[in-house]
Design a protein around this motif. Structure first.
Motif, PDB file in Angstrom:
ATOM      1  N   ARG A 149      -0.211   0.514  -9.184  1.00  0.00           N
ATOM      2  CA  ARG A 149       0.848  -0.005 -10.051  1.00  0.00           C
ATOM      3  C   ARG A 149       2.200   0.598  -9.679  1.00  0.00           C
ATOM      4  O   ARG A 149       3.215  -0.098  -9.614  1.00  0.00           O
ATOM      5  CB  ARG A 149       0.528   0.318 -11.518  1.00  0.00           C
ATOM      6  CG  ARG A 149      -0.694  -0.411 -12.064  1.00  0.00           C
ATOM      7  CD  ARG A 149      -1.007   0.072 -13.469  1.00  0.00           C
ATOM      8  NE  ARG A 149      -2.272  -0.469 -13.958  1.00  0.00           N
ATOM      9  CZ  ARG A 149      -2.907  -0.020 -15.027  1.00  0.00           C
ATOM     10  NH1 ARG A 149      -2.376   0.972 -15.727  1.00  0.00           N
ATOM     11  NH2 ARG A 149      -4.050  -0.550 -15.406  1.00  0.00           N
ATOM     12  N   ILE A 150       2.221   1.907  -9.452  1.00  0.00           N
ATOM     13  CA  ILE A 150       3.472   2.575  -9.104  1.00  0.00           C
ATOM     14  C   ILE A 150       3.997   2.080  -7.760  1.00  0.00           C
ATOM     15  O   ILE A 150       5.210   1.858  -7.589  1.00  0.00           O
ATOM     16  CB  ILE A 150       3.258   4.101  -9.057  1.00  0.00           C
ATOM     17  CG1 ILE A 150       2.944   4.618 -10.465  1.00  0.00           C
ATOM     18  CG2 ILE A 150       4.473   4.821  -8.482  1.00  0.00           C
ATOM     19  CD1 ILE A 150       2.555   6.076 -10.508  1.00  0.00           C
ATOM     20  N   LEU A 151       3.099   1.863  -6.808  1.00  0.00           N
ATOM     21  CA  LEU A 151       3.504   1.417  -5.473  1.00  0.00           C
ATOM     22  C   LEU A 151       3.844  -0.064  -5.426  1.00  0.00           C
ATOM     23  O   LEU A 151       4.423  -0.535  -4.438  1.00  0.00           O
ATOM     24  CB  LEU A 151       2.384   1.729  -4.465  1.00  0.00           C
ATOM     25  CG  LEU A 151       2.131   3.224  -4.202  1.00  0.00           C
ATOM     26  CD1 LEU A 151       0.809   3.410  -3.473  1.00  0.00           C
ATOM     27  CD2 LEU A 151       3.273   3.827  -3.401  1.00  0.00           C
ATOM     28  N   GLY A 152       3.464  -0.796  -6.469  1.00  0.00           N
ATOM     29  CA  GLY A 152       3.772  -2.214  -6.514  1.00  0.00           C
ATOM     30  C   GLY A 152       2.908  -3.057  -5.599  1.00  0.00           C
ATOM     31  O   GLY A 152       3.339  -4.100  -5.103  1.00  0.00           O
ATOM     32  N   VAL A 153       1.669  -2.613  -5.366  1.00  0.00           N
ATOM     33  CA  VAL A 153       0.727  -3.375  -4.544  1.00  0.00           C
ATOM     34  C   VAL A 153      -0.566  -3.526  -5.319  1.00  0.00           C
ATOM     35  O   VAL A 153      -0.840  -2.761  -6.252  1.00  0.00           O
ATOM     36  CB  VAL A 153       0.454  -2.678  -3.191  1.00  0.00           C
ATOM     37  CG1 VAL A 153       1.728  -2.568  -2.373  1.00  0.00           C
ATOM     38  CG2 VAL A 153      -0.180  -1.308  -3.395  1.00  0.00           C
ATOM     39  N   ASP A 154      -1.367  -4.532  -4.930  1.00  0.00           N
ATOM     40  CA  ASP A 154      -2.664  -4.644  -5.585  1.00  0.00           C
ATOM     41  C   ASP A 154      -3.622  -3.631  -4.966  1.00  0.00           C
ATOM     42  O   ASP A 154      -3.346  -3.026  -3.934  1.00  0.00           O
ATOM     43  CB  ASP A 154      -3.220  -6.069  -5.482  1.00  0.00           C
ATOM     44  CG  ASP A 154      -3.362  -6.550  -4.043  1.00  0.00           C
ATOM     45  OD1 ASP A 154      -3.829  -5.761  -3.198  1.00  0.00           O
ATOM     46  OD2 ASP A 154      -2.999  -7.710  -3.761  1.00  0.00           O
ATOM     47  N   ARG A 155      -4.746  -3.451  -5.610  1.00  0.00           N
ATOM     48  CA  ARG A 155      -5.659  -2.401  -5.165  1.00  0.00           C
ATOM     49  C   ARG A 155      -6.271  -2.690  -3.802  1.00  0.00           C
ATOM     50  O   ARG A 155      -6.550  -1.781  -3.032  1.00  0.00           O
ATOM     51  CB  ARG A 155      -6.747  -2.173  -6.220  1.00  0.00           C
ATOM     52  CG  ARG A 155      -6.161  -1.546  -7.478  1.00  0.00           C
ATOM     53  CD  ARG A 155      -7.204  -1.180  -8.492  1.00  0.00           C
ATOM     54  NE  ARG A 155      -8.182  -2.223  -8.674  1.00  0.00           N
ATOM     55  CZ  ARG A 155      -9.488  -2.007  -8.772  1.00  0.00           C
ATOM     56  NH1 ARG A 155      -9.941  -0.802  -8.679  1.00  0.00           N
ATOM     57  NH2 ARG A 155     -10.322  -3.000  -8.960  1.00  0.00           N
ATOM     58  N   LYS A 156      -6.481  -3.965  -3.504  1.00  0.00           N
ATOM     59  CA  LYS A 156      -7.019  -4.295  -2.180  1.00  0.00           C
ATOM     60  C   LYS A 156      -6.053  -3.876  -1.079  1.00  0.00           C
ATOM     61  O   LYS A 156      -6.443  -3.335  -0.045  1.00  0.00           O
ATOM     62  CB  LYS A 156      -7.315  -5.801  -2.097  1.00  0.00           C
ATOM     63  CG  LYS A 156      -8.585  -6.226  -2.809  1.00  0.00           C
ATOM     64  CD  LYS A 156      -8.896  -7.683  -2.508  1.00  0.00           C
ATOM     65  CE  LYS A 156     -10.222  -8.096  -3.147  1.00  0.00           C
ATOM     66  NZ  LYS A 156     -10.556  -9.514  -2.868  1.00  0.00           N
ATOM     67  N   THR A 157      -4.752  -4.124  -1.318  1.00  0.00           N
ATOM     68  CA  THR A 157      -3.745  -3.733  -0.335  1.00  0.00           C
ATOM     69  C   THR A 157      -3.704  -2.215  -0.189  1.00  0.00           C
ATOM     70  O   THR A 157      -3.618  -1.678   0.929  1.00  0.00           O
ATOM     71  CB  THR A 157      -2.357  -4.255  -0.750  1.00  0.00           C
ATOM     72  OG1 THR A 157      -2.406  -5.671  -0.878  1.00  0.00           O
ATOM     73  CG2 THR A 157      -1.299  -3.859   0.271  1.00  0.00           C
ATOM     74  N   LEU A 158      -3.777  -1.501  -1.329  1.00  0.00           N
ATOM     75  CA  LEU A 158      -3.777  -0.046  -1.280  1.00  0.00           C
ATOM     76  C   LEU A 158      -4.978   0.459  -0.494  1.00  0.00           C
ATOM     77  O   LEU A 158      -4.845   1.358   0.351  1.00  0.00           O
ATOM     78  CB  LEU A 158      -3.798   0.525  -2.700  1.00  0.00           C
ATOM     79  CG  LEU A 158      -3.878   2.057  -2.816  1.00  0.00           C
ATOM     80  CD1 LEU A 158      -2.694   2.721  -2.137  1.00  0.00           C
ATOM     81  CD2 LEU A 158      -3.964   2.478  -4.277  1.00  0.00           C
TER      82      LEU A 158
END
Length: 466
Positions: free
Chosen positions: A436-445
């Motif tokens: 959430r903080i990085l502004g990406v979905d979990r798959k991308t992370l």
């Protein structure tokens, strides 16, 4: 009143030097108290607390060496810095042998003196913290084998206290080595099933056929070597707790049978034709992201929600502050007793190294570190040299001061990797919050973490299975 760098008792018989030190130290943030002789200064130590004593060596009456010896004997918690004449190596050595923390030579360089005093103050603070934490052992949250008093761990135990008497399933999550089984045992010990058995199994440690037989039991003749019926772990945990460690590694084909057992509260042994009821609380644990495993089809969604009625996320050791020293002292006492060695604590410098390190292997890595250090040490306190090289030499995120050194520059990919790691550390390892903080979905992370974690995850899996 604004905070100072520390209270310094300055003992100097020369009036001009005394005034110079008082003024110079006050300007640099210290709170100096000056006295013209050791005979005047020593009584102050009986009624007041100082962070460091700075004393000249040659003075009429009681000299600096005798003052140092008396302070070491009566107030060993206060470090002494001795001022000696330039080139008087014998005098400096005598001061160190008498117990002085450090020495400076005349003419005194105030900037160099400030660095020595700052280290001495920090030395005293670390020694006091180690002593306080040693006293705290057996106090806050020391039951159930879990040691800690950090806010992160307090939140864990507040939740454990609220749900200890419930029969709802609990899913314990956290990085490898954070103590998930220890937390599960604490949950069992604090609940109404404490008098019942605590039965644990590692779902990643055995092949599917054997795991099924272990969990559910088997009837006589169910397979070639089944010469007698066997009671499964579900039934063995009656009246207590069944702990399913590494539940995220359970084969997909076995998950429906586990789901049915949790729903019906009965199990059917392998090769059997009757249902066997059980009464056990289920606590599962994993270092995997089961929500992602559900999205990727590697874990059943209905089983995930059945296990995760109550979620208990353990913080990584790097997010637990001074718990590192509490745990280190507990491990130190355990391994010292087991090996028959007299080792009572940590030096302040060793404690500082333990606090600075990020502990990717968490509590398990710290335990192994202390076991090694106790085995190697020749002293009553663990020193920096007793610690593994990776901990002794750890630099963290500090700036080396070589801003213009091209060798320090990194690629954008490496910069992104470091930033992601910083965010993960800041949120205690929660990848959901980090995304959430990085502004990406979990798959991308996870994709971005993939290359970085490929080797680390393999190492962690290897550790968790041993």
């Amino acid at each position: 009143m604004s905070a100072t760098k520390g209270r310094i008792l300055v003992v100097e018989d020369e009036r001009e030097m005394r005034a110079l030190l008082e003024k110079g130290l006050a300007r640099r943030g210290f709170e100096p108290t000056v006295r013209g002789s050791a005979d005047e200064a020593f009584p102050l130590l009986e009624t007041e607390d100082f962070d460091t004593v700075l004393t000249d060596m040659r003075m009429p009456g009681m000299d600096g060496l005798e003052l140092c010896e008396r302070i070491v004997l009566n107030r060993p918690d206060i470090p002494v810095v001795v001022v000696t004449a330039f080139g008087s190596l014998e005098t400096a050595v005598a001061a160190i042998r008498a117990g002085a923390y450090d020495f400076v030579t005349k003419p005194v360089d105030l900037d160099a003196l400030v660095l020595v005093l700052e280290r001495a103050v920090q030395h005293k603070a670390l020694r006091e913290e180690v002593r306080r934490l040693r006293r705290a052992l057996g106090g806050v949250f020391a039951d159930g084998g879990v040691v800690g008093e950090s806010p992160a761990l307090r939140r864990v135990y507040e939740l454990i206290d609220r749900v200890a008497d419930s029969d709802a399933s609990v899913l314990v999550t956290g990085e490898s080595g954070t103590g998930k089984e220890v937390a599960a045992r604490a949950l069992h010990a604090r609940g109404r099933r404490a008098s019942g058995p605590f039965v644990a199994i590692n779902c990643a440690a055995m092949p599917e056929a054997l795991l099924e037989s272990e969990l559910f039991g088997h009837a006589r003749g169910a397979f070639t070597d089944a010469k007698a019926a066997r009671t499964g772990l579900f039934a063995q945990a009656n009246g207590g707790t069944l702990f399913l460690d590494e539940v995220g590694e359970m084969p997909l084909s076995l998950q429906p049978k586990l789901l049915r057992a949790l729903q019906e509260r009965t199990v059917r042994p392998v090769g059997g034709d009757t249902e066997v009821p059980f009464d056990a609380r289920i606590v599962a644990a994993t270092n995997r992201d089961l929500e992602l495993a559900v999205e990727e089809g590697r874990f059943r969604e209905d089983l995930y929600y059945r296990l995760n009625v109550i979620g208990l996320e353990l913080p990584p050791l790097r997010a637990r502050g001074n718990d590192v020293l509490l745990l280190a002292q507990r491990f130190l006492e355990h391994f010292a007793t087991r090996s028959g060695k007299r080792v009572v604590g940590l030096t302040p410098a060793a404690a500082q190294r333990l606090l600075a390190y990020t502990w990717p292997g968490n509590v398990r890595e710290l335990q192994n570190c202390i076991e090694r250090a106790v085995a190697l040490t020749s002293y009553e306190e663990l020193t920096v040299e007793d610690l593994p090289e990776r901990i002794r030499d750890y630099r963290g995120h500090s700036n080396s001061g070589q801003e213009n050194d091209v060798s320090e520059l990194v690629s954008l990919e490496e910069m992104e990797r470091r930033y992601i790691q910083r965010v993960l550390e800041a949120v205690g390892g929660s990848r959901t919050l980090a995304s959430r903080i990085l502004g990406v979905d979990r798959k991308t992370l996870y994709r971005k973490l993939g290359r970085r974690n490929a080797g680390a995850a393999e190492d962690k899996d290897e550790k968790s299975s041993t």
